[in-house]
Design an enzyme around this catalytic site. Sequence first.
Site, short mmCIF file in Angstrom:
data_model
loop_
_atom_site.label_atom_id
_atom_site.label_comp_id
_atom_site.label_asym_id
_atom_site.label_seq_id
_atom_site.Cartn_x
_atom_site.Cartn_y
_atom_site.Cartn_z
N ALA A 145 -0.27 65.47 -20.90
CA ALA A 145 -0.25 66.48 -19.60
C ALA A 145 0.09 64.61 -18.06
O ALA A 145 0.33 65.17 -17.09
CB ALA A 145 -1.53 66.75 -19.28
N ARG A 199 4.26 61.10 -16.65
CA ARG A 199 5.70 62.04 -16.18
C ARG A 199 6.47 63.01 -16.39
O ARG A 199 6.47 63.72 -15.10
CB ARG A 199 7.28 60.37 -16.44
CG ARG A 199 6.92 58.94 -15.94
CD ARG A 199 8.65 57.92 -15.70
NE ARG A 199 7.84 58.14 -17.35
CZ ARG A 199 7.63 56.60 -17.52
NH1 ARG A 199 6.98 55.81 -16.57
NH2 ARG A 199 7.45 56.74 -19.17
N THR A 229 11.12 62.69 -27.88
CA THR A 229 12.20 61.71 -28.74
C THR A 229 11.86 60.59 -29.51
O THR A 229 10.61 60.43 -29.09
CB THR A 229 13.70 61.82 -27.37
OG1 THR A 229 12.96 60.52 -26.49
CG2 THR A 229 13.91 62.65 -26.70
N ASN A 253 16.72 67.39 -24.58
CA ASN A 253 17.40 66.98 -22.71
C ASN A 253 16.99 68.39 -22.31
O ASN A 253 17.71 69.37 -23.53
CB ASN A 253 18.41 66.60 -22.74
CG ASN A 253 18.48 66.40 -21.35
OD1 ASN A 253 18.71 67.00 -20.56
ND2 ASN A 253 19.44 64.91 -21.19
N HIS A 271 18.12 54.74 -18.38
CA HIS A 271 17.49 55.16 -17.88
C HIS A 271 16.37 54.12 -17.63
O HIS A 271 16.85 52.74 -17.54
CB HIS A 271 16.94 55.64 -19.67
CG HIS A 271 17.15 57.68 -19.65
ND1 HIS A 271 18.11 57.19 -20.32
CD2 HIS A 271 16.42 58.50 -19.43
CE1 HIS A 271 18.30 58.30 -21.06
NE2 HIS A 271 17.65 59.04 -20.05
N HIS A 272 14.90 54.87 -16.78
CA HIS A 272 14.04 54.21 -16.27
C HIS A 272 13.99 52.49 -16.99
O HIS A 272 13.77 53.18 -18.78
CB HIS A 272 13.15 54.81 -15.94
CG HIS A 272 12.27 55.48 -17.09
ND1 HIS A 272 11.26 55.04 -17.34
CD2 HIS A 272 13.17 56.80 -17.25
CE1 HIS A 272 11.01 55.42 -18.38
NE2 HIS A 272 11.61 57.55 -18.15
N LYS A 280 11.88 53.08 -20.41
CA LYS A 280 11.70 54.34 -21.63
C LYS A 280 11.59 53.01 -23.08
O LYS A 280 12.30 52.41 -22.79
CB LYS A 280 13.12 55.05 -21.67
CG LYS A 280 13.41 56.39 -22.52
CD LYS A 280 14.72 56.51 -21.89
CE LYS A 280 15.33 57.43 -23.43
NZ LYS A 280 14.25 58.37 -24.06
N GLY A 292 17.20 60.15 -27.07
CA GLY A 292 17.78 61.35 -28.20
C GLY A 292 19.29 62.19 -27.40
O GLY A 292 19.94 62.38 -28.50
P1 NAD Z 1 5.10 59.68 -20.38
O1 NAD Z 1 4.55 57.41 -21.03
O2 NAD Z 1 5.33 59.06 -19.19
O3 NAD Z 1 3.81 60.13 -21.13
C1 NAD Z 1 3.81 60.41 -22.38
C2 NAD Z 1 2.24 60.60 -22.14
O4 NAD Z 1 2.13 60.92 -23.76
C3 NAD Z 1 1.05 59.72 -21.59
O5 NAD Z 1 0.41 60.62 -20.58
C4 NAD Z 1 0.49 59.46 -22.73
O6 NAD Z 1 -0.98 59.01 -22.72
C5 NAD Z 1 0.95 60.53 -23.51
N1 NAD Z 1 0.09 60.31 -25.18
C6 NAD Z 1 0.63 59.67 -25.66
N2 NAD Z 1 0.29 59.50 -27.46
C7 NAD Z 1 -1.04 60.63 -26.93
C8 NAD Z 1 -1.72 61.49 -27.66
N3 NAD Z 1 -1.94 60.73 -28.88
N4 NAD Z 1 -2.57 61.77 -28.08
C9 NAD Z 1 -2.64 62.59 -25.92
N5 NAD Z 1 -1.11 61.70 -25.72
C10 NAD Z 1 -0.43 60.93 -25.66
O7 NAD Z 1 6.41 59.82 -20.93
P2 NAD Z 1 7.18 60.60 -20.45
O8 NAD Z 1 8.23 60.29 -19.86
O9 NAD Z 1 6.51 62.05 -19.45
O10 NAD Z 1 8.10 60.56 -21.50
C11 NAD Z 1 7.70 61.71 -22.68
C12 NAD Z 1 8.64 61.96 -23.97
O11 NAD Z 1 9.47 63.30 -23.52
C13 NAD Z 1 9.09 60.73 -24.46
O12 NAD Z 1 9.37 60.47 -25.90
C14 NAD Z 1 10.61 61.09 -23.54
O13 NAD Z 1 11.71 60.60 -24.09
C15 NAD Z 1 10.65 62.53 -23.56
N6 NAD Z 1 11.88 63.18 -22.55
C16 NAD Z 1 12.60 64.20 -22.88
C17 NAD Z 1 12.65 64.76 -21.95
C18 NAD Z 1 13.82 66.01 -22.34
O14 NAD Z 1 13.94 66.82 -21.83
N7 NAD Z 1 13.39 66.41 -23.92
C19 NAD Z 1 12.49 64.60 -20.96
C20 NAD Z 1 11.91 63.37 -20.00
C21 NAD Z 1 10.94 62.75 -21.73
#
Ligand code: NAD
Length: 270
Positions: free
Chosen positions: A10, A13, A98, A122, A153-154, A157, A163
Amino acid sequence: MAIRMGIAGAAGRMGRALIAASAERSDLRLSALLVRDAGQGANLALPANADHAPDIVSAPERLFALSDIVIDFTSPAASVLHAGLAAERGMPLVLGTTGFDAKGERAIRAAAKKTALLRAANFATGIALLVHLVRKAAATLDMGYDIEILEMHHAMKRDAPSGTALALGDAAAEGRGRAASFAASDRSGIRKTGEIGFAVLRGGDVIGDHEVIFAGAGERLSLAHRATDRLVFARGALRAAAWLYGRPAGLYGLDDMLGLRAPEDRTDGE
Ligand code: NAD
Protein backbone atom coordinates in the site's frame (compact mmCIF):
# COMPACT_ATOMS: atom_id res chain seq x y z
CA MET A 1 -22.71 -4.53 -0.17
CA ALA A 2 -19.28 -3.36 -1.28
CA ILE A 3 -16.54 -5.98 -1.60
CA ARG A 4 -13.91 -5.62 1.14
CA MET A 5 -10.61 -5.04 -0.62
CA GLY A 6 -7.13 -5.32 0.87
CA ILE A 7 -4.01 -3.87 -0.74
CA ALA A 8 -0.55 -5.39 -0.33
CA GLY A 9 2.25 -2.91 -1.00
CA ALA A 10 0.00 0.00 0.00
CA ALA A 11 2.86 2.44 0.60
CA GLY A 12 4.46 1.84 -2.79
CA ARG A 13 3.99 3.82 -6.02
CA MET A 14 1.21 1.51 -7.20
CA GLY A 15 -0.28 1.04 -3.74
CA ARG A 16 -0.78 4.80 -3.42
CA ALA A 17 -2.33 4.96 -6.89
CA LEU A 18 -4.72 2.12 -5.93
CA ILE A 19 -5.77 3.95 -2.76
CA ALA A 20 -6.43 7.13 -4.78
CA ALA A 21 -8.36 5.28 -7.51
CA SER A 22 -10.45 3.34 -4.99
CA ALA A 23 -12.33 6.59 -4.23
CA GLU A 24 -13.87 6.30 -7.72
CA ARG A 25 -15.61 2.97 -6.97
CA SER A 26 -18.61 2.32 -4.78
CA ASP A 27 -18.55 -1.46 -5.38
CA LEU A 28 -15.17 -1.87 -3.62
CA ARG A 29 -14.38 -0.74 -0.09
CA LEU A 30 -10.81 -0.40 1.16
CA SER A 31 -10.71 -2.69 4.18
CA ALA A 32 -7.01 -3.19 4.95
CA LEU A 33 -3.66 -1.87 3.80
CA LEU A 34 -0.54 -3.99 4.18
CA VAL A 35 2.67 -2.04 4.73
CA ARG A 36 6.11 -3.38 5.47
CA ASP A 37 6.36 -1.61 8.81
CA ALA A 38 4.18 0.76 10.80
CA GLY A 39 6.28 3.78 9.76
CA GLN A 40 5.27 3.31 6.13
CA GLY A 41 1.59 3.49 7.05
CA ALA A 42 1.88 6.77 8.92
CA ASN A 43 1.66 9.10 5.92
CA LEU A 44 -0.71 7.28 3.58
CA ALA A 45 -3.25 9.61 1.94
CA LEU A 46 -6.64 7.94 2.41
CA PRO A 47 -9.67 8.96 0.32
CA ALA A 48 -11.64 11.73 2.02
CA ASN A 49 -14.96 10.03 1.21
CA ALA A 50 -14.07 6.75 2.99
CA ASP A 51 -16.82 6.26 5.58
CA HIS A 52 -14.81 3.49 7.22
CA ALA A 53 -11.04 3.96 7.46
CA PRO A 54 -9.12 0.84 6.40
CA ASP A 55 -6.96 -0.98 8.94
CA ILE A 56 -3.25 -0.50 8.38
CA VAL A 57 -1.53 -3.82 9.06
CA SER A 58 1.95 -5.27 8.74
CA ALA A 59 1.07 -8.99 9.00
CA PRO A 60 -0.21 -10.50 5.73
CA GLU A 61 -2.51 -12.87 7.67
CA ARG A 62 -4.35 -9.80 9.05
CA LEU A 63 -4.70 -8.38 5.54
CA PHE A 64 -6.38 -11.59 4.37
CA ALA A 65 -8.56 -11.89 7.48
CA LEU A 66 -9.97 -8.39 6.92
CA SER A 67 -10.59 -8.69 3.16
CA ASP A 68 -12.80 -10.47 0.59
CA ILE A 69 -10.21 -9.89 -2.14
CA VAL A 70 -6.58 -8.76 -2.16
CA ILE A 71 -4.68 -6.69 -4.73
CA ASP A 72 -0.94 -7.19 -4.60
CA PHE A 73 1.73 -4.88 -6.07
CA THR A 74 4.81 -5.69 -3.97
CA SER A 75 7.86 -7.81 -4.83
CA PRO A 76 8.10 -11.36 -6.25
CA ALA A 77 9.04 -12.89 -2.85
CA ALA A 78 6.14 -11.17 -1.07
CA SER A 79 3.68 -12.01 -3.86
CA VAL A 80 4.57 -15.72 -3.71
CA LEU A 81 3.86 -15.66 0.02
CA HIS A 82 0.56 -13.82 -0.54
CA ALA A 83 -0.47 -16.21 -3.34
CA GLY A 84 0.05 -19.11 -0.90
CA LEU A 85 -2.13 -17.41 1.73
CA ALA A 86 -4.82 -16.67 -0.88
CA ALA A 87 -4.77 -20.32 -2.00
CA GLU A 88 -5.10 -21.61 1.59
CA ARG A 89 -8.15 -19.41 2.13
CA GLY A 90 -9.67 -19.71 -1.36
CA MET A 91 -9.50 -15.93 -1.53
CA PRO A 92 -9.31 -14.19 -4.93
CA LEU A 93 -6.07 -12.34 -5.65
CA VAL A 94 -5.23 -9.68 -8.24
CA LEU A 95 -1.52 -9.75 -8.90
CA GLY A 96 0.38 -6.85 -10.51
CA THR A 97 3.91 -7.67 -9.34
CA THR A 98 6.42 -8.53 -12.08
CA GLY A 99 9.86 -10.17 -12.20
CA PHE A 100 9.14 -13.72 -10.95
CA ASP A 101 11.78 -16.40 -11.47
CA ALA A 102 10.80 -19.91 -12.66
CA LYS A 103 10.14 -21.08 -9.09
CA GLY A 104 7.94 -18.06 -8.42
CA GLU A 105 6.02 -18.70 -11.65
CA ARG A 106 5.35 -22.28 -10.55
CA ALA A 107 4.14 -21.10 -7.15
CA ILE A 108 1.70 -18.64 -8.77
CA ARG A 109 0.33 -21.35 -11.07
CA ALA A 110 -0.05 -23.76 -8.16
CA ALA A 111 -1.98 -21.14 -6.16
CA ALA A 112 -4.29 -20.53 -9.13
CA LYS A 113 -5.38 -24.16 -8.98
CA LYS A 114 -6.92 -23.44 -5.59
CA THR A 115 -8.25 -19.91 -5.98
CA ALA A 116 -9.15 -17.30 -8.59
CA LEU A 117 -6.03 -15.35 -9.49
CA LEU A 118 -5.88 -12.60 -12.09
CA ARG A 119 -2.43 -11.57 -13.14
CA ALA A 120 -1.28 -8.92 -15.58
CA ALA A 121 2.17 -7.49 -16.14
CA ASN A 122 0.37 -4.30 -17.16
CA PHE A 123 -3.19 -3.35 -16.23
CA ALA A 124 -3.59 -0.66 -18.91
CA THR A 125 -6.38 -1.54 -21.36
CA GLY A 126 -4.25 -0.18 -24.21
CA ILE A 127 -1.53 -2.74 -23.42
CA ALA A 128 -4.04 -5.63 -23.49
CA LEU A 129 -4.97 -4.48 -26.98
CA LEU A 130 -1.33 -3.95 -27.97
CA VAL A 131 -0.56 -7.58 -27.07
CA HIS A 132 -3.24 -8.66 -29.54
CA LEU A 133 -2.04 -6.32 -32.26
CA VAL A 134 1.53 -7.60 -31.84
CA ARG A 135 0.35 -11.24 -32.08
CA LYS A 136 -1.57 -10.37 -35.25
CA ALA A 137 1.31 -8.41 -36.81
CA ALA A 138 3.76 -11.24 -36.08
CA ALA A 139 1.35 -13.77 -37.63
CA THR A 140 0.95 -11.61 -40.74
CA LEU A 141 4.55 -10.60 -41.36
CA ASP A 142 7.11 -13.24 -42.35
CA MET A 143 10.45 -13.99 -40.70
CA GLY A 144 12.07 -11.34 -42.91
CA TYR A 145 10.79 -8.79 -40.38
CA ASP A 146 13.08 -8.53 -37.36
CA ILE A 147 11.20 -7.92 -34.11
CA GLU A 148 12.70 -5.55 -31.55
CA ILE A 149 10.98 -4.56 -28.31
CA LEU A 150 11.95 -1.34 -26.62
CA GLU A 151 10.89 -0.33 -23.13
CA MET A 152 11.64 2.61 -20.85
CA HIS A 153 10.79 2.96 -17.16
CA HIS A 154 11.71 5.13 -14.18
CA ALA A 155 15.11 4.74 -12.54
CA MET A 156 13.77 2.78 -9.53
CA LYS A 157 12.39 -0.17 -11.51
CA ARG A 158 14.07 -3.41 -10.44
CA ASP A 159 13.32 -6.02 -13.12
CA ALA A 160 14.48 -5.81 -16.74
CA PRO A 161 13.20 -6.28 -19.39
CA SER A 162 9.83 -5.28 -17.93
CA GLY A 163 7.14 -7.93 -17.48
CA THR A 164 5.15 -6.13 -20.17
CA ALA A 165 8.06 -6.28 -22.65
CA LEU A 166 8.37 -10.04 -21.99
CA ALA A 167 4.60 -10.49 -22.49
CA LEU A 168 4.87 -8.60 -25.79
CA GLY A 169 7.77 -10.88 -26.77
CA ASP A 170 5.69 -13.97 -25.96
CA ALA A 171 2.80 -12.59 -28.03
CA ALA A 172 5.13 -12.01 -30.99
CA ALA A 173 6.52 -15.55 -30.70
CA GLU A 174 2.98 -16.96 -30.44
CA GLY A 175 1.96 -15.02 -33.55
CA ARG A 176 4.85 -16.61 -35.41
CA GLY A 177 3.72 -19.99 -34.13
CA ARG A 178 7.03 -20.87 -32.55
CA ALA A 179 8.74 -20.89 -29.18
CA ALA A 180 10.21 -17.55 -28.21
CA SER A 181 13.85 -17.11 -29.14
CA PHE A 182 15.02 -13.99 -27.42
CA ALA A 183 18.28 -12.31 -28.40
CA ALA A 184 21.07 -12.60 -25.84
CA SER A 185 21.86 -9.41 -23.97
CA ASP A 186 25.19 -9.27 -25.81
CA ARG A 187 24.11 -7.92 -29.20
CA SER A 188 27.55 -7.91 -30.86
CA GLY A 189 27.77 -9.60 -34.25
CA ILE A 190 25.08 -9.85 -36.90
CA ARG A 191 21.47 -10.41 -35.95
CA LYS A 192 20.09 -13.96 -36.09
CA THR A 193 16.93 -14.41 -38.16
CA GLY A 194 13.86 -15.05 -36.04
CA GLU A 195 15.25 -13.70 -32.80
CA ILE A 196 13.22 -11.26 -30.76
CA GLY A 197 15.40 -8.53 -29.30
CA PHE A 198 14.91 -6.26 -26.29
CA ALA A 199 16.24 -2.80 -25.53
CA VAL A 200 15.90 -1.53 -21.96
CA LEU A 201 16.09 2.14 -21.00
CA ARG A 202 15.89 3.44 -17.43
CA GLY A 203 15.64 6.99 -16.20
CA GLY A 204 13.74 9.76 -14.47
CA ASP A 205 10.07 9.22 -13.65
CA VAL A 206 8.94 7.46 -16.83
CA ILE A 207 5.84 5.44 -15.90
CA GLY A 208 6.07 2.91 -18.75
CA ASP A 209 6.78 3.17 -22.49
CA HIS A 210 6.71 0.13 -24.76
CA GLU A 211 7.32 -0.10 -28.49
CA VAL A 212 7.42 -3.16 -30.75
CA ILE A 213 9.25 -2.65 -34.04
CA PHE A 214 8.91 -4.97 -37.03
CA ALA A 215 11.89 -4.04 -39.21
CA GLY A 216 11.72 -5.43 -42.75
CA ALA A 217 13.52 -4.75 -45.99
CA GLY A 218 12.35 -1.32 -47.12
CA GLU A 219 9.79 -0.70 -44.35
CA ARG A 220 9.36 -0.57 -40.59
CA LEU A 221 6.15 -1.07 -38.61
CA SER A 222 6.08 0.32 -35.12
CA LEU A 223 3.38 -0.31 -32.47
CA ALA A 224 3.71 1.72 -29.30
CA HIS A 225 2.03 2.46 -25.97
CA ARG A 226 2.87 5.10 -23.41
CA ALA A 227 1.46 5.20 -19.91
CA THR A 228 1.35 8.80 -18.68
CA ASP A 229 -0.40 8.28 -15.35
CA ARG A 230 -0.02 5.38 -12.88
CA LEU A 231 -3.78 5.66 -12.26
CA VAL A 232 -4.32 3.81 -15.55
CA PHE A 233 -2.83 0.65 -13.98
CA ALA A 234 -4.69 1.21 -10.71
CA ARG A 235 -8.07 1.62 -12.42
CA GLY A 236 -7.43 -1.55 -14.44
CA ALA A 237 -6.51 -3.50 -11.30
CA LEU A 238 -9.64 -2.32 -9.45
CA ARG A 239 -11.84 -3.27 -12.40
CA ALA A 240 -10.09 -6.66 -12.38
CA ALA A 241 -10.85 -7.09 -8.67
CA ALA A 242 -14.56 -6.43 -9.17
CA TRP A 243 -14.58 -8.83 -12.15
CA LEU A 244 -12.63 -11.59 -10.39
CA TYR A 245 -14.66 -11.68 -7.19
CA GLY A 246 -16.85 -14.81 -7.11
CA ARG A 247 -15.11 -16.59 -10.04
CA PRO A 248 -13.91 -20.19 -9.78
CA ALA A 249 -10.25 -21.07 -9.24
CA GLY A 250 -7.98 -20.48 -12.22
CA LEU A 251 -5.31 -18.18 -13.61
CA TYR A 252 -7.00 -15.32 -15.41
CA GLY A 253 -5.62 -12.41 -17.41
CA LEU A 254 -6.90 -9.12 -18.77
CA ASP A 255 -7.80 -11.01 -21.97
CA ASP A 256 -10.45 -12.88 -19.99
CA MET A 257 -11.80 -9.73 -18.36
CA LEU A 258 -11.96 -7.81 -21.62
CA GLY A 259 -13.47 -10.75 -23.53
CA LEU A 260 -10.47 -10.89 -25.89
CA ARG A 261 -9.98 -14.61 -25.30
CA ALA A 262 -12.56 -17.40 -25.39
CA PRO A 263 -12.62 -19.61 -22.24
CA GLU A 264 -11.79 -22.68 -24.37
CA ASP A 265 -8.56 -20.99 -25.56
CA ARG A 266 -7.23 -20.65 -22.02
CA THR A 267 -4.14 -22.77 -21.58
CA ASP A 268 -2.76 -21.33 -18.36
CA GLY A 269 -3.78 -22.10 -14.85
CA GLU A 270 -5.71 -25.28 -15.46
P1 NAD B 1 7.35 0.17 -5.07
O1 NAD B 1 8.73 -0.28 -4.71
O2 NAD B 1 7.06 1.64 -5.12
O3 NAD B 1 6.28 -0.49 -4.07
C1 NAD B 1 6.33 -1.80 -3.62
C2 NAD B 1 5.83 -1.81 -2.18
O4 NAD B 1 5.74 -3.16 -1.74
C3 NAD B 1 6.77 -1.06 -1.22
O5 NAD B 1 6.03 -0.16 -0.42
C4 NAD B 1 7.37 -2.19 -0.37
O6 NAD B 1 7.65 -1.80 0.95
C5 NAD B 1 6.24 -3.20 -0.42
N1 NAD B 1 6.69 -4.54 -0.09
C6 NAD B 1 7.72 -5.25 -0.63
N2 NAD B 1 7.85 -6.43 -0.01
C7 NAD B 1 6.87 -6.48 0.95
C8 NAD B 1 6.51 -7.43 1.92
N3 NAD B 1 7.17 -8.59 2.05
N4 NAD B 1 5.47 -7.14 2.73
C9 NAD B 1 4.79 -6.00 2.62
N5 NAD B 1 5.09 -5.04 1.71
C10 NAD B 1 6.13 -5.28 0.89
O7 NAD B 1 7.03 -0.51 -6.48
P2 NAD B 1 5.83 -0.19 -7.49
O8 NAD B 1 6.32 0.75 -8.56
O9 NAD B 1 4.59 0.14 -6.75
O10 NAD B 1 5.70 -1.61 -8.21
C11 NAD B 1 5.42 -2.79 -7.46
C12 NAD B 1 5.40 -3.99 -8.41
O11 NAD B 1 4.33 -3.80 -9.36
C13 NAD B 1 6.67 -4.15 -9.25
O12 NAD B 1 6.89 -5.53 -9.45
C14 NAD B 1 6.31 -3.48 -10.57
O13 NAD B 1 7.06 -3.98 -11.66
C15 NAD B 1 4.85 -3.85 -10.68
N6 NAD B 1 4.03 -2.96 -11.52
C16 NAD B 1 3.04 -3.56 -12.23
C17 NAD B 1 2.16 -2.79 -12.97
C18 NAD B 1 1.01 -3.48 -13.67
O14 NAD B 1 0.19 -2.80 -14.32
N7 NAD B 1 0.90 -4.80 -13.53
C19 NAD B 1 2.30 -1.39 -12.99
C20 NAD B 1 3.32 -0.81 -12.26
C21 NAD B 1 4.18 -1.61 -11.51
